[in-house]
Design a protein around this motif. Structure first.
Motif, PDB file in Angstrom:
ATOM      1  N   MET A   1      91.080  26.807  43.445  1.00  0.00           N
ATOM      2  CA  MET A   1      90.447  26.470  42.189  1.00  0.00           C
ATOM      3  C   MET A   1      90.883  25.063  41.777  1.00  0.00           C
ATOM      4  N   PRO A   2      89.939  24.173  41.533  1.00  0.00           N
ATOM      5  CA  PRO A   2      90.308  22.795  41.177  1.00  0.00           C
ATOM      6  C   PRO A   2      90.916  22.723  39.777  1.00  0.00           C
ATOM      7  N   ASP A   3      91.802  21.767  39.621  1.00  0.00           N
ATOM      8  CA  ASP A   3      92.394  21.600  38.296  1.00  0.00           C
ATOM      9  C   ASP A   3      91.569  20.610  37.478  1.00  0.00           C
ATOM     10  N   LEU A   4      91.907  20.512  36.221  1.00  0.00           N
ATOM     11  CA  LEU A   4      91.128  19.724  35.270  1.00  0.00           C
ATOM     12  C   LEU A   4      91.084  18.245  35.655  1.00  0.00           C
ATOM     13  N   GLU A   5      92.212  17.695  36.057  1.00  0.00           N
ATOM     14  CA  GLU A   5      92.244  16.268  36.405  1.00  0.00           C
ATOM     15  C   GLU A   5      91.392  15.966  37.632  1.00  0.00           C
ATOM     16  N   PHE A   6      91.379  16.878  38.610  1.00  0.00           N
ATOM     17  CA  PHE A   6      90.547  16.684  39.787  1.00  0.00           C
ATOM     18  C   PHE A   6      89.072  16.654  39.403  1.00  0.00           C
ATOM     19  N   VAL A   7      88.659  17.588  38.554  1.00  0.00           N
ATOM     20  CA  VAL A   7      87.258  17.653  38.127  1.00  0.00           C
ATOM     21  C   VAL A   7      86.884  16.392  37.356  1.00  0.00           C
ATOM     22  N   ARG A   8      87.772  15.944  36.475  1.00  0.00           N
ATOM     23  CA  ARG A   8      87.495  14.706  35.734  1.00  0.00           C
ATOM     24  C   ARG A   8      87.344  13.519  36.677  1.00  0.00           C
ATOM     25  N   GLY A   9      88.185  13.453  37.689  1.00  0.00           N
ATOM     26  CA  GLY A   9      88.086  12.379  38.674  1.00  0.00           C
ATOM     27  C   GLY A   9      86.775  12.423  39.444  1.00  0.00           C
ATOM     28  N   GLU A  10      86.365  13.631  39.820  1.00  0.00           N
ATOM     29  CA  GLU A  10      85.101  13.787  40.535  1.00  0.00           C
ATOM     30  C   GLU A  10      83.916  13.371  39.664  1.00  0.00           C
ATOM     31  N   ILE A  11      83.967  13.712  38.381  1.00  0.00           N
ATOM     32  CA  ILE A  11      82.888  13.328  37.466  1.00  0.00           C
ATOM     33  C   ILE A  11      82.799  11.806  37.400  1.00  0.00           C
ATOM     34  N   GLU A  12      83.929  11.160  37.250  1.00  0.00           N
ATOM     35  CA  GLU A  12      83.942   9.691  37.166  1.00  0.00           C
ATOM     36  C   GLU A  12      83.418   9.067  38.452  1.00  0.00           C
ATOM     37  N   TYR A  13      83.850   9.596  39.593  1.00  0.00           N
ATOM     38  CA  TYR A  13      83.400   9.089  40.885  1.00  0.00           C
ATOM     39  C   TYR A  13      81.885   9.251  41.026  1.00  0.00           C
ATOM     40  N   MET A  14      81.377  10.422  40.660  1.00  0.00           N
ATOM     41  CA  MET A  14      79.946  10.668  40.777  1.00  0.00           C
ATOM     42  C   MET A  14      79.141   9.778  39.839  1.00  0.00           C
ATOM     43  N   ARG A  15      79.667   9.492  38.667  1.00  0.00           N
ATOM     44  CA  ARG A  15      78.958   8.600  37.739  1.00  0.00           C
ATOM     45  C   ARG A  15      78.841   7.195  38.311  1.00  0.00           C
ATOM     46  N   VAL A  16      79.870   6.742  38.985  1.00  0.00           N
ATOM     47  CA  VAL A  16      79.805   5.436  39.653  1.00  0.00           C
ATOM     48  C   VAL A  16      78.740   5.468  40.745  1.00  0.00           C
ATOM     49  N   GLN A  17      78.726   6.552  41.518  1.00  0.00           N
ATOM     50  CA  GLN A  17      77.742   6.682  42.584  1.00  0.00           C
ATOM     51  C   GLN A  17      76.313   6.725  42.034  1.00  0.00           C
ATOM     52  N   VAL A  18      76.126   7.375  40.899  1.00  0.00           N
ATOM     53  CA  VAL A  18      74.799   7.430  40.270  1.00  0.00           C
ATOM     54  C   VAL A  18      74.356   6.029  39.867  1.00  0.00           C
ATOM     55  N   GLY A  19      75.266   5.237  39.328  1.00  0.00           N
ATOM     56  CA  GLY A  19      74.933   3.863  38.969  1.00  0.00           C
ATOM     57  C   GLY A  19      74.488   3.059  40.173  1.00  0.00           C
ATOM     58  N   ARG A  20      75.192   3.219  41.272  1.00  0.00           N
ATOM     59  CA  ARG A  20      74.811   2.518  42.501  1.00  0.00           C
ATOM     60  C   ARG A  20      73.451   2.981  43.000  1.00  0.00           C
ATOM     61  N   GLN A  21      73.220   4.293  42.921  1.00  0.00           N
ATOM     62  CA  GLN A  21      71.941   4.825  43.371  1.00  0.00           C
ATOM     63  C   GLN A  21      70.802   4.279  42.520  1.00  0.00           C
ATOM     64  N   ARG A  22      71.009   4.194  41.216  1.00  0.00           N
ATOM     65  CA  ARG A  22      69.963   3.650  40.335  1.00  0.00           C
ATOM     66  C   ARG A  22      69.666   2.196  40.671  1.00  0.00           C
ATOM     67  N   LYS A  23      70.703   1.423  40.959  1.00  0.00           N
ATOM     68  CA  LYS A  23      70.489   0.019  41.351  1.00  0.00           C
ATOM     69  C   LYS A  23      69.706  -0.059  42.652  1.00  0.00           C
ATOM     70  N   ASP A  24      70.040   0.818  43.592  1.00  0.00           N
ATOM     71  CA  ASP A  24      69.309   0.832  44.860  1.00  0.00           C
ATOM     72  C   ASP A  24      67.843   1.194  44.655  1.00  0.00           C
ATOM     73  N   ILE A  25      67.575   2.131  43.769  1.00  0.00           N
ATOM     74  CA  ILE A  25      66.190   2.521  43.484  1.00  0.00           C
ATOM     75  C   ILE A  25      65.427   1.339  42.895  1.00  0.00           C
ATOM     76  N   LEU A  26      66.059   0.613  41.984  1.00  0.00           N
ATOM     77  CA  LEU A  26      65.394  -0.564  41.405  1.00  0.00           C
ATOM     78  C   LEU A  26      65.082  -1.611  42.471  1.00  0.00           C
ATOM     79  N   LYS A  27      66.009  -1.818  43.391  1.00  0.00           N
ATOM     80  CA  LYS A  27      65.770  -2.785  44.479  1.00  0.00           C
ATOM     81  C   LYS A  27      64.590  -2.345  45.336  1.00  0.00           C
ATOM     82  N   LEU A  28      64.540  -1.052  45.644  1.00  0.00           N
ATOM     83  CA  LEU A  28      63.434  -0.542  46.448  1.00  0.00           C
ATOM     84  C   LEU A  28      62.104  -0.682  45.716  1.00  0.00           C
TER      85      LEU A  28
END
Length: 77
Positions: free
Chosen positions: A1-28
């Protein structure tokens, strides 16, 4: 079972990835290339973030409340 800090870290990481994906979509889009598959990936990423946020909220509720029953910064009445 993941702990709270791990989940928070994953959320932050995924938000960064979403930003990159949005930039890539705009380029396309500017290049005139179809973005259907990229947008589907973005939707899956956003759904994963929602799931992680739900998990984070659940873990926060399970923590013992350090401020439960306290009023005005720690006074118990």
């Amino acid at each position: 079972m993941p702990d709270l800090e791990f989940v928070r870290g994953e959320i932050e990481y995924m938000r960064v990835q979403v930003g990159r994906q949005r930039k890539d979509i705009l380029k396309l889009q500017r290049a005139g290339i179809s973005t259907a598959s990229a947008e589907l990936l973005l939707q899956r990423m956003l759904a994963k973030i929602e799931g992680l946020c739900t998990e984070r909220d659940r873990l926060k509720r399970e923590l013992p409340g350090a401020t439960a029953g306290k009023v005005l910064g720690g006074r118990k009445w």
